[in-house]
Write a protein that holds these residues in place. Structure first.
Motif, PDB file in Angstrom:
ATOM      1  N   MET A   4     -10.875  67.340 -16.456  1.00  0.00           N
ATOM      2  CA  MET A   4     -10.745  68.799 -16.516  1.00  0.00           C
ATOM      3  C   MET A   4     -11.621  69.342 -17.651  1.00  0.00           C
ATOM      4  SD  MET A   4      -7.435  71.179 -17.416  1.00  0.00           S
ATOM      5  CE  MET A   4      -6.270  70.326 -16.420  1.00  0.00           C
ATOM      6  N   ASN A   5     -12.328  70.418 -17.325  1.00  0.00           N
ATOM      7  CA  ASN A   5     -13.183  71.061 -18.326  1.00  0.00           C
ATOM      8  C   ASN A   5     -12.294  71.895 -19.239  1.00  0.00           C
ATOM      9  OD1 ASN A   5     -15.089  72.454 -19.765  1.00  0.00           O
ATOM     10  ND2 ASN A   5     -15.977  73.524 -18.033  1.00  0.00           N
ATOM     11  N   THR A   6     -12.172  71.494 -20.522  1.00  0.00           N
ATOM     12  CA  THR A   6     -11.279  72.209 -21.427  1.00  0.00           C
ATOM     13  C   THR A   6     -12.020  73.135 -22.368  1.00  0.00           C
ATOM     14  OG1 THR A   6     -11.347  70.355 -22.953  1.00  0.00           O
ATOM     15  CG2 THR A   6      -9.551  70.372 -21.353  1.00  0.00           C
ATOM     16  N   VAL A   7     -13.335  73.275 -22.163  1.00  0.00           N
ATOM     17  CA  VAL A   7     -14.090  74.211 -22.993  1.00  0.00           C
ATOM     18  C   VAL A   7     -13.860  75.606 -22.420  1.00  0.00           C
ATOM     19  CG1 VAL A   7     -16.376  74.914 -23.776  1.00  0.00           C
ATOM     20  CG2 VAL A   7     -15.836  72.475 -23.538  1.00  0.00           C
ATOM     21  N   LYS A   8     -13.316  76.479 -23.257  1.00  0.00           N
ATOM     22  CA  LYS A   8     -12.930  77.809 -22.769  1.00  0.00           C
ATOM     23  C   LYS A   8     -14.149  78.701 -22.582  1.00  0.00           C
ATOM     24  CE  LYS A   8      -8.971  80.776 -23.611  1.00  0.00           C
ATOM     25  NZ  LYS A   8      -7.886  81.134 -24.527  1.00  0.00           N
ATOM     26  N   PRO A   9     -14.342  79.243 -21.378  1.00  0.00           N
ATOM     27  CA  PRO A   9     -15.486  80.143 -21.165  1.00  0.00           C
ATOM     28  C   PRO A   9     -15.375  81.358 -22.076  1.00  0.00           C
ATOM     29  CG  PRO A   9     -14.467  79.554 -19.080  1.00  0.00           C
ATOM     30  CD  PRO A   9     -13.566  79.035 -20.153  1.00  0.00           C
ATOM     31  N   GLN A  10     -16.513  81.769 -22.638  1.00  0.00           N
ATOM     32  CA  GLN A  10     -16.505  82.887 -23.578  1.00  0.00           C
ATOM     33  C   GLN A  10     -17.018  84.183 -22.951  1.00  0.00           C
ATOM     34  OE1 GLN A  10     -15.373  82.502 -26.976  1.00  0.00           O
ATOM     35  NE2 GLN A  10     -14.619  80.688 -25.920  1.00  0.00           N
ATOM     36  N   ASN A  11     -17.614  84.081 -21.800  1.00  0.00           N
ATOM     37  CA  ASN A  11     -18.166  85.266 -21.144  1.00  0.00           C
ATOM     38  C   ASN A  11     -18.245  85.001 -19.637  1.00  0.00           C
ATOM     39  OD1 ASN A  11     -20.621  83.733 -20.680  1.00  0.00           O
ATOM     40  ND2 ASN A  11     -21.091  84.095 -22.835  1.00  0.00           N
ATOM     41  N   ILE A  12     -18.689  86.012 -18.912  1.00  0.00           N
ATOM     42  CA  ILE A  12     -18.692  85.910 -17.449  1.00  0.00           C
ATOM     43  C   ILE A  12     -19.609  84.788 -16.961  1.00  0.00           C
ATOM     44  CG2 ILE A  12     -19.480  87.101 -15.351  1.00  0.00           C
ATOM     45  CD1 ILE A  12     -16.796  88.044 -16.076  1.00  0.00           C
ATOM     46  N   LYS A  13     -20.730  84.614 -17.632  1.00  0.00           N
ATOM     47  CA  LYS A  13     -21.676  83.564 -17.200  1.00  0.00           C
ATOM     48  C   LYS A  13     -21.000  82.198 -17.300  1.00  0.00           C
ATOM     49  CE  LYS A  13     -26.295  81.818 -18.056  1.00  0.00           C
ATOM     50  NZ  LYS A  13     -27.426  81.758 -18.979  1.00  0.00           N
ATOM     51  N   GLU A  14     -20.346  81.974 -18.422  1.00  0.00           N
ATOM     52  CA  GLU A  14     -19.667  80.687 -18.623  1.00  0.00           C
ATOM     53  C   GLU A  14     -18.480  80.567 -17.681  1.00  0.00           C
ATOM     54  OE1 GLU A  14     -18.721  80.122 -22.756  1.00  0.00           O
ATOM     55  OE2 GLU A  14     -20.794  80.456 -23.372  1.00  0.00           O
ATOM     56  N   TYR A  15     -17.854  81.683 -17.372  1.00  0.00           N
ATOM     57  CA  TYR A  15     -16.726  81.689 -16.435  1.00  0.00           C
ATOM     58  C   TYR A  15     -17.185  81.251 -15.042  1.00  0.00           C
ATOM     59  CZ  TYR A  15     -12.935  83.715 -13.561  1.00  0.00           C
ATOM     60  OH  TYR A  15     -11.912  83.922 -12.656  1.00  0.00           O
ATOM     61  N   LYS A  16     -18.333  81.770 -14.628  1.00  0.00           N
ATOM     62  CA  LYS A  16     -18.861  81.383 -13.308  1.00  0.00           C
ATOM     63  C   LYS A  16     -19.146  79.882 -13.279  1.00  0.00           C
ATOM     64  CE  LYS A  16     -21.080  85.766 -12.106  1.00  0.00           C
ATOM     65  NZ  LYS A  16     -22.379  86.425 -11.842  1.00  0.00           N
ATOM     66  N   ASN A  17     -19.691  79.367 -14.376  1.00  0.00           N
ATOM     67  CA  ASN A  17     -19.950  77.914 -14.447  1.00  0.00           C
ATOM     68  C   ASN A  17     -18.651  77.129 -14.388  1.00  0.00           C
ATOM     69  OD1 ASN A  17     -22.714  78.276 -14.648  1.00  0.00           O
ATOM     70  ND2 ASN A  17     -22.720  78.211 -16.889  1.00  0.00           N
ATOM     71  N   TRP A  18     -17.645  77.661 -15.088  1.00  0.00           N
ATOM     72  CA  TRP A  18     -16.334  77.005 -15.093  1.00  0.00           C
ATOM     73  C   TRP A  18     -15.734  76.977 -13.690  1.00  0.00           C
ATOM     74  CZ3 TRP A  18     -11.543  79.273 -13.985  1.00  0.00           C
ATOM     75  CH2 TRP A  18     -10.416  78.481 -14.271  1.00  0.00           C
ATOM     76  N   LEU A  19     -15.864  78.102 -12.966  1.00  0.00           N
ATOM     77  CA  LEU A  19     -15.343  78.154 -11.587  1.00  0.00           C
ATOM     78  C   LEU A  19     -16.028  77.100 -10.719  1.00  0.00           C
ATOM     79  CD1 LEU A  19     -15.118  82.001 -10.883  1.00  0.00           C
ATOM     80  CD2 LEU A  19     -13.224  80.387 -10.798  1.00  0.00           C
ATOM     81  N   LYS A  20     -17.336  76.934 -10.946  1.00  0.00           N
ATOM     82  CA  LYS A  20     -18.094  75.983 -10.131  1.00  0.00           C
ATOM     83  C   LYS A  20     -17.709  74.548 -10.477  1.00  0.00           C
ATOM     84  CE  LYS A  20     -22.809  75.134  -8.636  1.00  0.00           C
ATOM     85  NZ  LYS A  20     -24.224  75.501  -8.799  1.00  0.00           N
ATOM     86  N   GLU A  21     -17.622  74.275 -11.771  1.00  0.00           N
ATOM     87  CA  GLU A  21     -17.358  72.887 -12.195  1.00  0.00           C
ATOM     88  C   GLU A  21     -15.906  72.489 -11.954  1.00  0.00           C
ATOM     89  OE1 GLU A  21     -20.646  73.243 -15.760  1.00  0.00           O
ATOM     90  OE2 GLU A  21     -18.559  72.714 -16.270  1.00  0.00           O
ATOM     91  N   THR A  22     -14.998  73.403 -12.217  1.00  0.00           N
ATOM     92  CA  THR A  22     -13.579  73.049 -12.166  1.00  0.00           C
ATOM     93  C   THR A  22     -12.979  73.233 -10.770  1.00  0.00           C
ATOM     94  OG1 THR A  22     -13.446  73.848 -14.436  1.00  0.00           O
ATOM     95  CG2 THR A  22     -11.369  73.437 -13.313  1.00  0.00           C
ATOM     96  N   HIS A  23     -13.397  74.283 -10.096  1.00  0.00           N
ATOM     97  CA  HIS A  23     -12.764  74.614  -8.807  1.00  0.00           C
ATOM     98  C   HIS A  23     -13.731  74.568  -7.637  1.00  0.00           C
ATOM     99  CE1 HIS A  23      -8.998  75.782 -10.694  1.00  0.00           C
ATOM    100  NE2 HIS A  23      -9.713  76.406 -11.615  1.00  0.00           N
ATOM    101  N   LYS A  24     -14.945  74.148  -7.872  1.00  0.00           N
ATOM    102  CA  LYS A  24     -15.967  74.051  -6.813  1.00  0.00           C
ATOM    103  C   LYS A  24     -16.168  75.409  -6.123  1.00  0.00           C
ATOM    104  CE  LYS A  24     -16.017  69.541  -7.371  1.00  0.00           C
ATOM    105  NZ  LYS A  24     -15.840  69.567  -8.822  1.00  0.00           N
ATOM    106  N   ILE A  25     -16.118  76.480  -6.908  1.00  0.00           N
ATOM    107  CA  ILE A  25     -16.303  77.827  -6.358  1.00  0.00           C
ATOM    108  C   ILE A  25     -17.589  78.400  -6.903  1.00  0.00           C
ATOM    109  CG2 ILE A  25     -15.408  80.207  -6.453  1.00  0.00           C
ATOM    110  CD1 ILE A  25     -12.586  78.807  -6.533  1.00  0.00           C
ATOM    111  N   GLU A  26     -18.468  78.775  -5.990  1.00  0.00           N
ATOM    112  CA  GLU A  26     -19.744  79.363  -6.400  1.00  0.00           C
ATOM    113  C   GLU A  26     -19.689  80.876  -6.212  1.00  0.00           C
ATOM    114  OE1 GLU A  26     -23.050  77.121  -5.520  1.00  0.00           O
ATOM    115  OE2 GLU A  26     -24.345  78.525  -6.602  1.00  0.00           O
ATOM    116  N   ILE A  27     -19.950  81.598  -7.275  1.00  0.00           N
ATOM    117  CA  ILE A  27     -20.006  83.065  -7.185  1.00  0.00           C
ATOM    118  C   ILE A  27     -21.464  83.444  -6.945  1.00  0.00           C
ATOM    119  CG2 ILE A  27     -19.563  85.244  -8.366  1.00  0.00           C
ATOM    120  CD1 ILE A  27     -17.019  83.625  -7.805  1.00  0.00           C
ATOM    121  N   SER A  28     -21.720  83.973  -5.757  1.00  0.00           N
ATOM    122  CA  SER A  28     -23.113  84.282  -5.401  1.00  0.00           C
ATOM    123  C   SER A  28     -23.169  85.718  -4.857  1.00  0.00           C
ATOM    124  CB  SER A  28     -23.588  83.307  -4.320  1.00  0.00           C
ATOM    125  OG  SER A  28     -22.884  83.563  -3.120  1.00  0.00           O
ATOM    126  N   ASP A  29     -24.344  86.116  -4.415  1.00  0.00           N
ATOM    127  CA  ASP A  29     -24.470  87.449  -3.839  1.00  0.00           C
ATOM    128  C   ASP A  29     -23.598  87.581  -2.588  1.00  0.00           C
ATOM    129  OD1 ASP A  29     -27.037  87.058  -1.493  1.00  0.00           O
ATOM    130  OD2 ASP A  29     -26.436  85.468  -2.860  1.00  0.00           O
TER     131      ASP A  29
END
Lengths: 265, 149
Positions: A1-26
């Motif tokens: 589990m990725n325990t590094v807390k996202p600090q902004n939306i960009k990092e949040y999107k990366n977290w969604l992709k790495e942790t939940h396999k969710i890609e936020i795209s257009d």
């Protein structure tokens, strides 16, 4: 589990992709727009909305008879608005990360993810009633709840918002079932909460002016040892206290109105 | 803007049961795109799906030229337009279909197609009933020639 807390939306999107396999795209945004527009269109055609908006002139007259004052500002109109995708995503960021007391574990009610986020985020479609005086807020709450009952709205939750940051408004969240488009070709029925915000004209003016401060403050990961109440040079100090002061002033206006009315009698 | 293509748009939109008020809206949008597309626009498509009452719901309006595709998102209610090249499509194109033999659509046919463009944009299409045949034409005429080997 990725325990590094996202600090902004960009990092949040990366977290969604790495942790939940969710890609936020257009496409995520396009699909969100499709769902939100469908919800809005269907709500606009609902008995509840037609009845509520059709009664507004009557409510105004009733309030005038009762108080001698206008309920709404001149030119007041009702409009259903869709929360922009970025604001929507930011809200999921705040709930999943910023305000998640159980981090790195899921929040108390579980992660908010695409499979449930249209149900979990309650103001995708919203509207605002702006009344002139503080007592107009309660008046409109009662009227709205009455229409909810008449139209068999399953759930009408009322929340009196009085936040530390000086935000004062009442939020009514109406739960209703909507049929939304699926990703491929199907549709599905889900429960969605429509938000009706009721606030006063003064609060509405301040909110519009200070909106940027509120949004920035929400997403910033505050340092533990800094309280905005002591940071008198900061934007939050000005914005937040202004909200509180104005709410107090509105209460005083009600008191003056009451005294004037008693004097007249 | 050619008269011939306008007639083609009208015939297509009527074939997918689009009400006149929405067709007028589609024509209005068609007047916009030649202002920004450097090529002649020759293809049109509207993404649609059926709700639980089997009523058609229209979503996005697409136009195609030889090497561009253009999308008017939620075209009935919004002015939200984009344009992107489709020449040299390198990415993966995906087709999902149901009750559709890729020859002749029926009342039950459904199709979903998505692909990525060189600009990194993902294009997404839904079709129901006879609209599946139109989506197939779009695929064969505009997308397959632009897919790289």
């Amino acid at each position: 589990m990725n325990t590094v807390k996202p600090q902004n939306i960009k990092e949040y999107k990366n977290w969604l992709k790495e942790t939940h396999k969710i890609e936020i795209s257009d496409r995520t945004q396009t699909y969100y727009d499709s769902v939100a527009n469908t919800i809005k269109r269907n709500f606009e055609k609902s008995d509840f909305w037609i009845q509520l908006t059709g009664n507004l002139n009557n409510y105004s007259d009733e309030y005038f008879v009762k108080t001698g004052y206008s309920l709404f500002m001149p030119g007041f109109g009702t409009e259903l608005n869709i929360k922009p995708f970025f604001s929507f995503l930011s809200k999921t960021f705040r709930k999943n990360i910023v305000k998640n007391a159980y981090w790195p574990n899921e929040p108390k009610d579980g992660w908010i993810l695409p499979n449930n986020w249209y149900t979990r985020i309650s103001d995708i479609v919203r509207t605002m009633f702006v009344v002139k005086f503080l007592d107009g807020v309660k008046f409109m709450i009662d009227k709205t709840k009455s229409v909810c009952e008449q139209c068999n709205i399953e759930e009408c939750e009322v929340s009196y918002e009085a936040r530390e940051d000086g935000y004062y408004a009442v939020h009514l969240r109406l739960k209703n079932e909507f049929e939304i488009p699926g990703i491929t070709w199907d549709t599905e029925k889900i429960d969605v909460r429509i938000e009706i915000q009721i606030t006063t004209q003064v609060q509405e003016v301040i909110r519009k002016m200070l909106h940027k401060y509120y949004e920035h403050g929400r997403e910033r990961m505050r340092k533990e040892d800094v309280k905005w109440q002591w940071d008198y040079k900061g934007n939050e100090f000005v914005a937040n206290y202004l909200g509180h002061i104005l709410h107090y002033v509105e209460g005083m206006i009600m008191d003056i109105r009451k005294r004037q009315s008693e004097k007249t009698l | 803007m050619t008269k011939e293509f306008k007639l083609k748009i009208g015939a297509y939109l009527q074939d997918i049961d689009m009400p006149k008020i929405f067709r007028d809206r589609a024509f209005k949008i068609y007047e916009f795109y030649p202002e920004i597309c450097p090529e002649e626009i020759t293809g049109v498509f509207v993404t649609d799906f059926l709700n639980k009452d089997e009523e058609r719901q229209y979503e996005n309006l697409w136009f195609f030229s030889e090497t561009f595709c253009m999308e008017a998102k939620q075209f009935i209610t919004k002015d939200d337009f984009d344009i992107t090249p489709i020449k040299d499509l390198k990415r993966y194109l995906r087709i999902q279909k149901k009750d559709y033999d890729f020859k002749k659509a029926t009342e039950k046919s459904k199709m979903h197609m998505s692909f990525g463009t060189p600009a990194g944009v993902t294009c997404d299409f839904k079709a129901s009933k006879e609209n599946c045949d139109y989506l197939k034409q779009i695929l064969l005429k505009y997308l397959m020639p632009n897919l790289m080997e």
